[in-house]
Design an enzyme around this catalytic site. Structure first.
Site, PDB file in Angstrom:
ATOM      1  NE  ARG A   1      -3.762   2.191   2.944  1.00  0.00           N
ATOM      2  CZ  ARG A   1      -3.866   3.126   2.028  1.00  0.00           C
ATOM      3  NH1 ARG A   1      -5.022   3.402   1.470  1.00  0.00           N
ATOM      4  NH2 ARG A   1      -2.798   3.807   1.635  1.00  0.00           N
TER       5      ARG A   1
ATOM      6  CB  CYS B   1      -0.991  -0.027   1.178  1.00  0.00           C
ATOM      7  SG  CYS B   1      -0.241  -0.162   2.792  1.00  0.00           S
TER       8      CYS B   1
END
Length: 185
Positions: free
Chosen positions: A149, A144
């Site tokens: 994430r 990410c």
């Protein structure tokens, strides 16, 4: 146990602990709300625990460096998966020096696996993965912007769905975009 509202920070910590060799790492799916809904015991009393020593044993099989990503950009057995928002993937948003995504990366937003801090049903996740062309027969490299994430997607692919070869590009798009010699789409 680790928990947080969105699951993103908890997923990141989960991956870090796995990378450091921790064997028994768990997440509280749904945070304390789920714990209370299940009528699990809750107390205000602070419990004393005996100190313990943790000796890291780094697991290099679950990390991808920038060089590793470069070396596998054309590898048909490796899928590079960008778990950021569609706007970040398309180059419309983001805090990195350059916008866009790593060439050849598949877009699969982390929200495909989690909703309001709760992991989505397995069947829903599998359907989204199939639609994106992400299959367990390939090595998966997740990234990410900063790898926060990517951790929650790692947890789902590796430990819930049993994908055998999953890595996190820890330097993430932030590192990739900072190096002007790296291509960006």
């Amino acid at each position: 146990m680790l928990y947080c509202y969105t699951g993103v920070s908890a997923g990141r910590m989960y991956w870090i602990l796995k990378y450091l060799g921790a064997k028994d790492v768990k997440l509280l799916d749904g945070q304390m709300k789920a714990w209370r809904r299940a009528r699990k015991p809750v107390t205000k009393d602070v419990k004393e625990f005996a100190p313990t020593k943790f000796t890291p044993t780094v697991d290099n099989s679950i990390i991808a460096t920038m060089q590793y990503v470069k070396d596998h950009l054309e590898d048909k057995n490796v899928l590079l998966v960008d778990v950021r928002s569609k706007e970040e993937y398309d180059g419309q948003k983001g805090k990195a020096k350059r916008k866009g995504h790593i060439p050849g990366a598949i877009h699969f937003e982390y929200k495909n696996v989690i909703d309001n801090g709760v992991v989505k049903p397995k069947a829903d996740i599998e359907k989204a993965l199939n639609a994106a062309g992400i299959t367990p027969d390939k090595e998966i490299i997740l990234y990410c912007e900063t790898s926060a994430r990517a951790g929650i997607v790692y947890l789902v692919l590796k430990d819930i769905l049993g994908y055998p070869k999953v890595r996190v590009y820890d330097g993430a798009f932030y590192e990739w975009a900072a190096d002007q010699s790296n291509p960006v789409e």
